[in-house]
Write an enzyme that holds these catalytic residues in place. Structure first.
Site, mmCIF file in Angstrom:
data_model
loop_
_atom_site.group_PDB
_atom_site.id
_atom_site.type_symbol
_atom_site.label_atom_id
_atom_site.label_comp_id
_atom_site.label_asym_id
_atom_site.label_seq_id
_atom_site.Cartn_x
_atom_site.Cartn_y
_atom_site.Cartn_z
ATOM 1 N N GLN A 75 22.372 -63.218 -31.560
ATOM 2 C CA GLN A 75 21.414 -63.673 -32.558
ATOM 3 C C GLN A 75 19.994 -63.242 -32.199
ATOM 4 O O GLN A 75 19.077 -63.448 -32.978
ATOM 5 C CB GLN A 75 21.460 -65.208 -32.670
ATOM 6 C CG GLN A 75 22.781 -65.733 -33.205
ATOM 7 C CD GLN A 75 22.857 -67.253 -33.252
ATOM 8 O OE1 GLN A 75 23.808 -67.832 -32.762
ATOM 9 N NE2 GLN A 75 21.864 -67.908 -33.840
ATOM 10 N N ARG A 84 22.647 -74.957 -35.084
ATOM 11 C CA ARG A 84 22.067 -75.008 -36.430
ATOM 12 C C ARG A 84 20.943 -76.042 -36.473
ATOM 13 O O ARG A 84 20.953 -76.967 -37.285
ATOM 14 C CB ARG A 84 23.142 -75.366 -37.450
ATOM 15 C CG ARG A 84 22.789 -74.836 -38.832
ATOM 16 C CD ARG A 84 23.922 -75.016 -39.787
ATOM 17 N NE ARG A 84 23.590 -74.366 -41.042
ATOM 18 C CZ ARG A 84 24.491 -73.826 -41.841
ATOM 19 N NH1 ARG A 84 25.759 -73.840 -41.527
ATOM 20 N NH2 ARG A 84 24.134 -73.267 -42.979
ATOM 21 N N CYS A 85 19.998 -75.854 -35.604
ATOM 22 C CA CYS A 85 19.042 -76.920 -35.352
ATOM 23 C C CYS A 85 17.850 -76.334 -34.611
ATOM 24 O O CYS A 85 18.018 -75.483 -33.765
ATOM 25 C CB CYS A 85 19.760 -77.956 -34.487
ATOM 26 S SG CYS A 85 18.728 -79.101 -33.603
ATOM 27 N N GLU A 91 19.235 -74.853 -41.408
ATOM 28 C CA GLU A 91 19.740 -75.951 -40.599
ATOM 29 C C GLU A 91 19.588 -77.315 -41.256
ATOM 30 O O GLU A 91 20.177 -78.287 -40.788
ATOM 31 C CB GLU A 91 19.042 -75.936 -39.248
ATOM 32 C CG GLU A 91 17.563 -76.202 -39.343
ATOM 33 C CD GLU A 91 16.864 -75.862 -38.033
ATOM 34 O OE1 GLU A 91 17.087 -74.755 -37.540
ATOM 35 O OE2 GLU A 91 16.123 -76.696 -37.537
#
Ligand code: FES
Ligand code: FES
Lengths: 170, 783
Positions: B220, B367-368, B737
């Site tokens: 990523q 996802r945060c 997110e």
């Protein structure tokens, strides 16, 4: 071992180890990379292909078991440069994000739609419950399969009408 | 249904995704789809023990297997000074174990062989003799002064990793002393895993002749990985080429550098051949990047009317054997200090302690934005505890305490400046749309009949877009992001970015941003990411930062192009630059309708017919350092029905109203929300990675670590309000997110609300049916 497998209508003859899994046979011997591997416990369905018309998890089938059989993979959906309605509707309805589950999902959807086109949400959710998608939350996948079903039903109707027209001309 | 890519002025439209044609044909190219000539495969020997001395490792039998090329152990790496590597959190982590193992499934040795199968077989012949040590599993026990010290490599002789505190302790204490009402709640956010459908993996390809290392990796953050690799390995950075191909989901799992990556690189450096390592699902869950694992206690001081005054939070964070958290350097607990949420607290004080245990290392930002999910869960859960205590409706309590629209920019007591928001509007829309009043009526009727139905609300505030370089860096590298645009002579363009999408649709949304700015269509633009030899430097895609950072870079880069284009347009229109204006589609001569020139004509002129003395070409690069973070928010409402006999919870409805500022592509935003809600649903009801007292991981695969299928996943409903970010070039805030951050508490609040007549005030996640069933049974509802 020597095996002969028909994949997407084409016959392949290959030498494989007895332990080679169908998914790795497709991916590494035939270079058909559509079927993916997402787990080691037959849970995810990323590897789903059709074996003699029935969806199977190709990570849980040995290549030798496919000897003399018919296999269909995501690469076989598109015909003469025309996307299958289920591919088209996944695109239109945003039924995919990372795309990793998509080939398996499409094969399960295709197999559902071959049997019946007007599927309820419940039937679709049950029908694809062997395919995990970590990205989409399934809402748009359900929509896409319903929309593909409608297109396929319309096409069928059209063909029927045409054959009736031809028939009445006789 | 999505609309065509050839549409002009595409901003805000549901343009069909440009990445899909390859994916629906099975022609995406993910890491395991790449094979290189002469490629070898690597398999990892892992520890069966959570804590054990390594007495000996015998590789003789494995080495004799035909087709085995190389076996590497920790001792081998130690000779190269590579047995340990730095983590993003400033700790060190074993690449391959030396001396002892610290968690079950830890990497002990690697085997490199001709094929996947041979590598796997030979790995089983590596004989490792262990001497088991007692495992330290409970983080509270690990904090006690007499607990055995796990990390003997550290100077500090205890298991304490860090203490972090923020806020005004004394003021907060004063407020608690004089408070009319105080509520206190212990809340655990269990250990979960991002579990993208595609596991992690890489191919390291070192060319001994050229000295260049090409590293294909599911990353990523390819640029950051290249820099880290250069620092660790000593290879010159320009001789490392990182390629992050299509990624089958990331969710934070593909941010850290894992031991397997380092081993594959070392093996390729030694052998001069490409080495591939693809982890299994079990390896993925059991050894890479878990998330959360926070033990939190929150206290709210309020007055009798439920107006909140102060918040106090104490947290113990279980990081496992190594602190491999992926947080910006100055934030050992991430952006956890967003914990005052959407409410106008006068004062707050937060403490977080990190601790080592014999578990897999982490934790990543699943996802945060780095611990924001834990914060949002804690405050939204505790607000409900307060509502319940004061017998105030959960929605009403929130209205009483919201930060008001007029208060923005709002300085929070824990140090952030919220950019914009309209919390009342968002919650009102959600309540109207779901029919809140009728649902409460229905609930009252059902309660009278002994039926348990619950309504859960979450009105969360997010903090995303890390970040402004004055505050944010990872290992010293500032967290800005970048874009480069080249407009070709025929008016088509290529855009390259420093971020790397994993399904978020950047190839489409970034094309839309640039197309909108340049008067082109998304079809005219190719977006490329993930190749460090071509893309400008950036920190990658996670923490919903792509749109706030690279989105800003893309817009400003396009505007830079437009500035030059305007000069060329003036030349073509034969007027002075001051007489030219841009109307969104073309350059016009002021006051002369019809006299205009479009971007494609300007592009051609940039290469064929330039004003005297102007540098040819139409290209620009922009590094965007955002002035602030962005603060998306939302109001989620969940309705559940409980089966009195089994304790099964049925989510009857779930409505997510999000406000992520300007929306680039509504279809993609909605898709992001559906996906994140499904993750939140899994976390709330199905997922946990527990360990037994010996440190055995009890959910290392998808048989035990459950991911939602279509069957149990609810049908999601969505809506939105739009409060643009005042400082972002296009007003966008980021959304990826929000649904994961905002949803777990909506589910839990709904279940607690349903069971509140039985005196229930809290249930820890995951809410398995048996937990509810036990409550029902204890209260005589069922047998
Ligand atoms: S790879 Fe997961 S079911 Fe086949
Ligand atoms: S689209 Fe990513 S797993 Fe389904």
């Amino acid at each position: 071992m020597r095996i002969t497998v028909t994949v997407n209508g084409r016959e392949y003859e290959s030498e494989v180890e007895p332990r080679t899994l169908l998914v790795y046979y497709l991916r590494e011997h035939l270079e058909l990379k559509g079927a993916h591997v997402g787990c080691d416990t037959t849970n995810c369905g990323a590897c789903t292909v059709l074996l003699n018309g029935k969806p199977v998890k190709s990570c849980t089938v040995l290549a030798v078991q496919a000897n003399g059989q018919q296999v269909m993979t995501v690469e076989g959906l598109e015909q003469d440069g025309v996307l299958h309605p289920v591919q088209q509707s996944f695109w239109e309805e945003h039924g995919l994000q990372c795309g990793y589950c998509t080939p398996g999902m499409l094969m399960s959807a295709y197999s559902l739609l071959e049997k019946k086109q007007d599927l309820t949400e419940e039937e679709i959710r049950k029908g694809i419950s062997g395919n995990i998608c970590r990205c989409t939350g399934y809402v748009n996948i359900v929509k896409a399969i319903q929309s593909a079903g409608r297109q396929m039903a319309e096409k069928k109707q059209l063909e029927q009408n045409q054959s009736e027209v031809i028939g009445s001309g006789n | 249904m999505a609309i065509n890519q050839t549409e002009h002025r595409p901003m805000g439209k549901s343009i069909k995704r440009k990445e899909d044609p390859r994916f629906i044909r099975g022609e995406g190219r993910y890491i395991d789809d790449i094979s290189l000539p002469g490629m070898l495969y690597m398999n990892i020997v892992r520890s069966p023990y959570a804590h054990a001395k390594i007495v000996s490792i015998d590789t003789t039998a494995a080495m004799e297997v035909p087709g085995v090329h190389l076996i590497i152990t920790g001792e081998d790496l130690a000779k190269m000074n590579l047995a340990w590597m730095p983590t993003l959190a400033g700790d060190v982590q074993m690449v391959l174990a030396t001396g002892k193992v610290m968690f079950q499934y830890q990497e002990v040795a690697v085997v490199v062989a001709e094929s996947r199968e041979v590598a796997m077989d030979a790995a089983q012949l590596v004989a490792v003799e262990y001497e088991a040590l007692p495992a330290l599993v409970d983080p509270f026990r690990a904090m006690q002064p007499d607990a055995p010290v796990l990390r003997e490599d550290r100077e500090q002789k205890n298991n304490h990793i860090f203490h972090w505190q923020v806020g005004d302790k004394d003021d907060t204490e004063e407020m608690f002393k004089s408070a009319e009402v105080v509520v206190k709640q212990d809340v655990r956010f269990q250990r979960v895993h991002p579990s993208p459908l595609e596991p992690c993996g890489c191919i390291a390809d070192f060319n001994k002749t050229t000295g260049k290392l090409t590293w294909y990796v599911t990353s990523q953050a390819p640029h950051a990985h290249r820099t880290v690799l250069a620092m660790v390995s000593g290879l010159p950075e320009h001789m490392i080429h990182v390629i992050s191909p299509d990624i089958g989901g990331g969710f934070g799992n593909k941010v850290p550098v894992y031991p397997g990556y380092v081993c594959a690189i070392v093996a390729s450096l030694q052998l001069g051949r490409p080495v591939k390592w693809i982890e299994t699902r079990t390896e993925n869950i059991a050894s890479t990047g878990f998330a959360r694992d926070y033990h939190m206690t929150a206290e709210i001081a309020a007055n009798k009317d439920g107006i909140v005054q102060a918040l106090r939070v104490k947290t113990l964070a279980d990081h496992g054997a190594f602190d491999a958290a992926a947080d910006p350097s100055k934030f050992p607990a991430g952006l956890f200090n967003i914990v005052t949420g959407s409410y106008d607290f006068k004062q707050a004080f937060v403490e977080v302690d990190g601790v080592y245990t014999n578990k897999a290392p982490g934790g990543v930002a699943y996802r945060c934005s780095f611990r924001v999910t834990e914060a949002a869960y804690l405050i939204e859960r505790t607000m409900d505890v307060l509502a319940q205590k004061l017998n105030i409706d959960a929605a009403d309590l929130r209205f009483r305490n919201f930060i008001k629209k007029e208060q923005f920019p709002y300085p929070s007591p824990l140090g952030w400046t919220y950019d914009s928001g309209d919390y009342e509007q968002t919650l009102k829309l959600a309540l109207d749309k779901i029919g809140y009043a009728e649902l409460r009526k229905e609930q009252a009727e059902k309660r009278a009949r002994g039926e348990y139905m619950g309504i859960g609300i979450s009105t969360f505030t997010e903090i995303v877009g890390a970040g402004p370089s004055h505050t944010f860096d990872i290992m010293g590298i500032k967290m800005f992001d970048s874009a480069e645009i080249r407009v070709h002579p025929t008016g088509k363009a290529i855009v390259r970015l420093g971020v790397r999408h994993q399904g978020q649709g950047h190839e489409t949304t970034f094309a839309q941003i640039v197309a909108e700015e340049l008067g082109l269509s998304a079809a005219d633009i190719l977006v490329e990411e993930g190749d460090t030899d071509t893309a400008p430097y950036g920190l990658g895609t996670y923490a919903s930062r792509s749109t706030p950072t690279a989105g800003g870079a893309a817009a400003l880069c396009a505007r830079r192009i437009r500035e030059k284009a305007k000069k060329i347009a003036a030349h073509l229109l034969e007027v002075s630059e001051d007489d030219v204006e841009w109307d969104g589609s073309a350059f016009n001569v002021k006051g002369l309708p019809g006299k205009s020139v479009t971007m494609d004509k300007v592009a051609l002129a940039a290469y064929t017919n330039l004003p005297e003395g102007m540098e040819p070409g139409l290209e620009a690069t922009y590094y965007y350092d955002p002035p602030n973070l962005t603060f998306p928010h939302g109001a989620y409402i969940c309705v559940v029905d409980i089966d009195n006999g089994t304790g099964a919870v049925k989510v009857r409805r779930f409505l997510a109203v999000d406000d992520c500022g300007t929306v680039i592509n509504p279809m993609i935003v909605e898709g992001q929300i559906h996906g994140g809600l499904t993750e939140g649903f899994g976390i709330a009801f199905m997922q946990d990675i527990p360990y037994d007292e010996d440190g055995n991981c009890l959910a290392p695969n998808w048989m035990d670590y459950l991911v939602p299928t279509a069957l149990e996943t609810p049908h999601w409903e969505t809506d939105r309000t739009v409060t643009p970010s005042p400082h972002h070039p296009i007003g966008a805030k980021g959304v990826g997110e929000s649904p994961n951050v905002g949803s777990p508490q909506a589910f839990v609040n709904a279940v607690v609300d349903a069971l509140s007549p039985l005196g229930v005030t809290h249930i820890d996640m995951p809410i398995y049916p048996w937990k509810v069933w036990e409550i029902l049974r204890k209260n005589g509802v069922t047998e």
